[in-house]
Write a protein that holds these residues in place. Sequence first.
Motif, short mmCIF file in Angstrom:
data_model
loop_
_atom_site.label_atom_id
_atom_site.label_comp_id
_atom_site.label_asym_id
_atom_site.label_seq_id
_atom_site.Cartn_x
_atom_site.Cartn_y
_atom_site.Cartn_z
N ILE A 1 0.84 -1.21 0.00
CA ILE A 1 0.00 0.00 0.00
C ILE A 1 0.87 1.25 0.00
N ASP A 2 0.51 2.20 -0.83
CA ASP A 2 1.15 3.52 -0.81
C ASP A 2 0.27 4.55 -0.11
N THR A 3 -1.02 4.55 -0.43
CA THR A 3 -1.94 5.53 0.14
C THR A 3 -3.25 4.86 0.53
N ARG A 4 -3.91 5.46 1.51
CA ARG A 4 -5.26 5.05 1.92
C ARG A 4 -6.08 6.31 2.16
N HIS A 5 -7.38 6.14 2.33
CA HIS A 5 -8.27 7.27 2.58
C HIS A 5 -9.04 7.05 3.87
N THR A 6 -9.38 8.16 4.55
CA THR A 6 -10.10 8.08 5.81
C THR A 6 -11.09 9.23 5.93
N ALA B 1 -4.09 -5.52 10.82
CA ALA B 1 -5.31 -4.80 10.43
C ALA B 1 -5.04 -3.31 10.29
N SER B 2 -4.27 -2.75 11.20
CA SER B 2 -3.97 -1.32 11.16
C SER B 2 -3.15 -0.94 9.94
N SER B 3 -2.41 -1.87 9.41
CA SER B 3 -1.57 -1.59 8.23
C SER B 3 -2.34 -1.69 6.93
N LEU B 4 -3.57 -2.21 6.96
CA LEU B 4 -4.29 -2.51 5.72
C LEU B 4 -5.56 -1.72 5.49
N PHE B 5 -6.37 -1.52 6.53
CA PHE B 5 -7.76 -1.10 6.32
C PHE B 5 -7.92 0.40 6.10
N SER B 6 -8.99 0.73 5.38
CA SER B 6 -9.22 2.11 4.96
C SER B 6 -10.70 2.31 4.65
N ASP B 7 -11.05 3.47 4.08
CA ASP B 7 -12.45 3.84 3.85
C ASP B 7 -12.74 4.03 2.37
N GLY B 8 -13.94 3.66 1.96
CA GLY B 8 -14.36 3.87 0.58
C GLY B 8 -15.76 3.34 0.35
N ALA B 9 -16.32 3.68 -0.80
CA ALA B 9 -17.67 3.24 -1.16
C ALA B 9 -17.74 2.97 -2.66
N ALA B 10 -18.67 2.12 -3.06
CA ALA B 10 -18.87 1.80 -4.46
C ALA B 10 -20.32 1.44 -4.69
N ALA B 11 -20.80 1.67 -5.91
CA ALA B 11 -22.20 1.40 -6.23
C ALA B 11 -22.33 0.98 -7.68
N GLY B 12 -23.36 0.20 -7.97
CA GLY B 12 -23.68 -0.19 -9.34
C GLY B 12 -25.15 -0.52 -9.45
N ILE B 13 -25.62 -0.69 -10.68
CA ILE B 13 -27.04 -0.96 -10.94
C ILE B 13 -27.16 -2.29 -11.65
N VAL B 14 -28.03 -3.14 -11.12
CA VAL B 14 -28.24 -4.47 -11.66
C VAL B 14 -29.64 -4.55 -12.26
N SER B 15 -29.73 -4.98 -13.52
CA SER B 15 -31.03 -5.10 -14.19
C SER B 15 -30.90 -6.02 -15.39
N SER B 16 -32.02 -6.25 -16.08
CA SER B 16 -31.99 -7.04 -17.31
C SER B 16 -31.86 -6.15 -18.54
N ARG B 17 -31.72 -4.84 -18.34
CA ARG B 17 -31.62 -3.91 -19.46
C ARG B 17 -30.20 -3.94 -20.04
N LEU C 1 -5.21 -2.16 -4.18
CA LEU C 1 -4.59 -2.22 -2.86
C LEU C 1 -3.57 -1.10 -2.69
N ARG C 2 -2.75 -0.87 -3.71
CA ARG C 2 -1.69 0.14 -3.60
C ARG C 2 -2.26 1.54 -3.37
N SER C 3 -3.33 1.88 -4.05
CA SER C 3 -3.85 3.24 -4.00
C SER C 3 -4.91 3.48 -2.93
N PHE C 4 -5.60 2.39 -2.53
CA PHE C 4 -6.75 2.59 -1.64
C PHE C 4 -6.72 1.72 -0.38
N GLY C 5 -5.85 0.72 -0.31
CA GLY C 5 -5.87 -0.18 0.83
C GLY C 5 -7.04 -1.14 0.77
N ASN C 6 -7.31 -1.78 1.89
CA ASN C 6 -8.41 -2.74 2.01
C ASN C 6 -9.63 -2.02 2.58
N MET C 7 -10.63 -1.78 1.75
CA MET C 7 -11.86 -1.10 2.15
C MET C 7 -12.97 -2.09 2.45
#
Length: 417
Positions: A49-54, A202-218, A366-372
């Motif tokens: 990991i290089d960077t994480r977000h909080t 755990a302290s060396s790995l974990f970080s914050d983030g969110a993700a979203a997507g849309i699931v459909s038959s379209r 992992l390198r840019s965001f850590g384990n979210m």
Amino acid sequence: MSVTLRALQTVVPPTVLIQDQVRDVFAAQPGLSRLAQRLVTASFNLSGIDTRHTVIDELTLDGASSDPQFFDAATQQLLKPSTRVRNELYIVEATKLFVEAGRRALEACPGIEASDITHVVTVSCTGFYAPGPDYMLVRELGLNPATQRYHLGFMGCYASMPALRTAKQFVDADPNAVVLVVSAELCSLHLRTSDDPDTIVASSLFSDGAAAGIVSSRAPAAGEKALNLDLFETVITPIGEGDMAWKIGDEGFEMILSTYVPHIIDQHIEGALAPLFARDVALSAVLAPALVPSRVPPLLPAGVSEGVSAGSVATLVAPVDVVPVTTPATAIAHWAIHPGGRSILDKTEAKLGLSEAQLVPSRETLRSFGNMSSATILFVLKAILDSPATDDGERVCAMAFGPGLTVESGLMTVTAG
């Protein structure tokens, strides 16, 4: 009917943690034994990991707060806020991430409006409140008040996989369903100083983030790349129940991430994938028999009747005494492996014979965001979709690991509008 994941979007909080700086702060905490100091240095240096977000603004070396609760910049000491203090911040900041990720997914999905959403599935294991993030998404995004809402809580790093599986099941049951899936994790709220090796990891790995997507038959729009959700599987390994776990303590959630986890994955990853591959006719026909256990029958190919004879089906798969040269690494173009840590990716790459290029999306995440936690696998899938090298019709295998030790896997197919 194809069920498709579209408009994958990611969000991270603005405060960036530089891994080397965080390492030095943790190593300098009072009360640490000399062994613990060495473990801190080794864990952070080998994390990949290089960077994480909080979401914790005061967790910066140049920050200043008149009433610090998590980190006193003046003394460089990590503080010990109560679980209540941590969860109160979760309520405020997680809501922001959930809503922003959901909004971005809606804006990025051609032909889908807020009024089209029929179901919301939210995922998180780093905090609790009610009415929860599922409710906030309906209210803040202007969704129909009758939108069905489901929250998958406290499942850990693998939870976005059952969230996608649940969304697919909704659409399979009702082709008109449109499901908004959102994961948000604030792992940094629960980081702490300790002599305990699992806590240090755990302290060396974990970080914050969110993700979203849309699931459909379209179907995706012209020029849009998306993922057809083909199959999902769940496997619990014979060992590892105590090696990856979360508990609620007086000073936040207590994360257990044993250094033995990579060894468990190394021993059981092939067995965990076998049921998934066995259900796909194309893969079961070309992969080694060891990966196709007889107890899991393959799915019938398109156009084959459910009443077909057992002898006819047998001709569709490789004979048991033939060992094809095709491997999972060559049969599947892209691998979305949850980057729980650098050693987990190393073990997975070696065990499955994956190329360095196939692990780039996971390693770069992992390198840019850590384990979210649960959001991380969605970051990896987005990186695969965004790559110019990803082509229509290519297969994707996604895997995430969590408490249990539980392995969630899925097969997907890239589809281009």
